[in-house]
Design a protein around this motif. Structure first.
Motif, mmCIF file in Angstrom:
data_model
loop_
_atom_site.group_PDB
_atom_site.id
_atom_site.type_symbol
_atom_site.label_atom_id
_atom_site.label_comp_id
_atom_site.label_asym_id
_atom_site.label_seq_id
_atom_site.Cartn_x
_atom_site.Cartn_y
_atom_site.Cartn_z
ATOM 1 N N VAL A 1 0.862 -1.185 0.000
ATOM 2 C CA VAL A 1 0.000 0.000 0.000
ATOM 3 C C VAL A 1 0.898 1.235 0.000
ATOM 4 O O VAL A 1 1.917 1.266 0.702
ATOM 5 N N ILE A 2 0.525 2.236 -0.760
ATOM 6 C CA ILE A 2 1.330 3.444 -0.872
ATOM 7 C C ILE A 2 0.453 4.673 -0.712
ATOM 8 O O ILE A 2 -0.669 4.718 -1.217
ATOM 9 N N ALA A 3 0.964 5.688 0.016
ATOM 10 C CA ALA A 3 0.194 6.912 0.240
ATOM 11 C C ALA A 3 1.105 8.001 0.770
ATOM 12 O O ALA A 3 2.168 7.731 1.341
ATOM 13 N N LYS A 4 0.684 9.241 0.592
ATOM 14 C CA LYS A 4 1.224 10.335 1.391
ATOM 15 C C LYS A 4 0.431 10.340 2.688
ATOM 16 O O LYS A 4 -0.779 10.570 2.686
ATOM 17 N N MET A 5 1.113 10.056 3.780
ATOM 18 C CA MET A 5 0.429 9.882 5.056
ATOM 19 C C MET A 5 -0.207 11.179 5.537
ATOM 20 O O MET A 5 -1.207 11.168 6.259
ATOM 21 N N ASN A 6 0.379 12.286 5.149
ATOM 22 C CA ASN A 6 -0.150 13.612 5.463
ATOM 23 C C ASN A 6 -0.066 14.454 4.198
ATOM 24 O O ASN A 6 0.864 14.280 3.395
ATOM 25 N N GLU A 7 -1.006 15.344 4.002
ATOM 26 C CA GLU A 7 -1.026 16.151 2.778
ATOM 27 C C GLU A 7 0.251 16.969 2.604
ATOM 28 O O GLU A 7 0.613 17.327 1.485
#
Length: 500
Positions: free
Chosen positions: A221-227
């Motif tokens: 899973v991949i994401a920017k954890m905070n904007e």
């Protein structure tokens, strides 16, 4: 309790009586009807359906993988169905079982999504969603043993990421690992890896082996954890049913450099690994995504996305976890809670299942049930009765003892209505089972009416049979205007990320 046919009949009768004078409660026999059913012979399914308008008619279609036993070629490896009629739009053969669930990317740049799907024996295809023609294949004209010698094994669910090689098209993050030929408990398993592939042609942009040297079965899973984050965070796991492993956190930048040795261990298990994909959701309302994961050993845990500290953990004795989790506002509109299923026993002797509703902020177990026989399909969530809260939809296998002492299986869909404290059968029990295909819930035709797509095996004696299944569409006549965030395996966006 053990779920049998009499139990279901009693539940249905009680539900029908209690719901008769309350419009906020969902009555299946009044609101659901079957639109189509499409059958397939001589193959089975572990893949979960993905929805996309493949034909450009404004109606969602469905794509999924299929196959036979491991290391066996299949004439039906990837299938696309017309969402309106259930007719086969196209299908492709494969050299081995296509157990993965598809990613969607407009590679042909014709305005329609194309399909990226993986499976065993290093099988990974990019397929023209409109025509079914192969755009590219990661390795062609090769068998399992040749692929293993090259260092490539199972491909898991892809994640579409921003363009990394400057060709103007998004690229692919994907995990690779797992060797079915190595006996359980044997530590001599190939090391898993993370890979970045070109979305345009499937070429390797970067790859890196996991730092603990273990196998991997988890879809990353991949994401920017905070904007405000500049870099992307990747969450991935190692280990399996009989060998320990870790849950790791690394960055897209490190993977691009081909070295993820600086990955941070955010959870560990010495006896079992991490297989089911985690969920990323903001549990403490601080604007940063947190990590919720199931460890195979029967532990559900929440980890703070800001500092990697443990928010809460629940260990359920004599269980193992192979399914992922669902997220939603089940009881409180100000917080998200977690629903998951566990298998009771120790692999491979896994018989019944346990369901848990857990407070997202504290980890308190709100509800626990023991319904149905072993399966790894995950729960999904949607607001079926339009009351502003999600309900859980779950595929359940019912085991029945025969006079000869063997088992036969039936399958059904259940809905958890937590606000009304009800478990509602959405379908009758029918012969067959469903081990691993998570249902899909959403709006196929754009009219704010919920549809359900789900799978049932034809075989009712062997729960792992690969000799026929049927894909079914149910349609509700009730409108639901709440956005569906967790209506599929790994969420409605197929990313493992829950966002309001």
């Amino acid at each position: 309790m053990k779920l049998n046919k009499l139990t279901f009949i009693l539940i249905l009768l009680i539900t029908a009586i209690s719901c008769s004078n309350d419009s906020s409660r969902f009555i299946p026999e009044q609101h659901l009807h079957q639109v189509w059913e499409t059958g397939f012979i001589d193959v089975g399914i572990f893949s979960s359906p993905r929805a996309a308008d493949l034909t450009g008619n404004g109606i969602k279609d469905f794509v999924f993988g299929a196959g036979k036993r491991e290391l066996t070629e299949t004439e039906i490896g990837v299938v696309a169905l017309d969402g309106e009629t259930g007719e086969v739009l196209w299908s492709l053969p494969a050299r081995d079982e296509m157990f993965g669930s598809a990613g969607l990317l407009d590679i042909t740049e014709n305005g329609l999504p194309d399909v990226i799907i993986g499976g065993r024996s290093a099988s990974l295809f990019a397929i023209n969603g409109q025509t079914g023609e192969v755009i590219w294949e990661f390795l062609s004209d090769i068998d399992f043993y040749e692929a293993r010698e090259m260092g490539y094994l199972n491909f898991y669910n892809p994640q579409i990421i921003p363009d990394q090689n400057g060709d103007g098209l998004s690229d692919i993050l994907i995990a690779n690992g797992g060797d079915v030929t190595v006996p359980p408990g044997d530590p001599g398993r190939p090391t898993g890896k993370l890979m970045i592939l070109s979305g345009r042609n499937g070429e390797i942009i970067s790859e890196a082996s996991v730092p603990d040297g273990n196998e991997t079965y988890m879809s990353a899973v991949i994401a920017k954890m905070n904007e405000s984050d500049e870099d992307y965070t990747i969450i991935y796991g190692t280990g399996g049913e009989t060998l320990g492993g870790n849950l790791f956190r690394t960055t897209l930048s490190d993977l691009l450099n081909g070295d993820i040795s600086n990955s941070i261990i955010i959870a560990s298990s010495t006896v079992k690994g991490f297989i089911a994909p985690p969920v990323l959701a903001d549990l403490n309302n601080n604007g940063t995504l947190d990590i919720v994961a199931n460890a195979v050993e029967g532990t559900i845990m929440a980890i703070d996305g800001t500092n990697n500290s443990l928010i809460w953990s629940q260990y359920i004795e004599n269980t193992e976890a192979y399914a992922s989790l669902a997220v939603g506002h089940f009881l409180d509109k100000e917080r998200v809670d977690i629903f998951t299923t566990l298998s009771i026993g120790v692999w491979p002797a896994l018989l019944d299942t346990q369901q848990l509703l857990i407070r997202g902020d504290t980890g308190e177990i709100i509800r626990s049930d023991n319904l149905g026989h072993f399966q790894t399909a995950s729960p999904v969530a949607a607001d079926f009765n339009n009351n502003g809260f999600e309900e859980i939809l779950l595929s359940v296998n019912v085991a029945r003892e025969t006079l000869a002492g063997s088992r036969s299986y039936e399958n059904m869909l259940l809905m958890y209505d937590f606000n009304n404290d009800l478990i509602i059968p959405l379908t009758e029990t029918v012969p067959g089972a469903n081990v691993a295909s998570t249902p899909w819930v959403g709006d196929i035709e754009g009219d704010e009416k919920l549809d359900i797509i789900f799978v049932q095996l034809d075989e009712n004696v062997n729960i792992f049979a690969m000799n026929g299944f049927r894909m079914i569409r149910l349609r509700s006549d009730l409108k639901s205007d709440k956005k569906i965030r967790w209506g599929a395996y790994m969420g409605s966006e197929y990313s493992g990320i829950y966002r309001e």
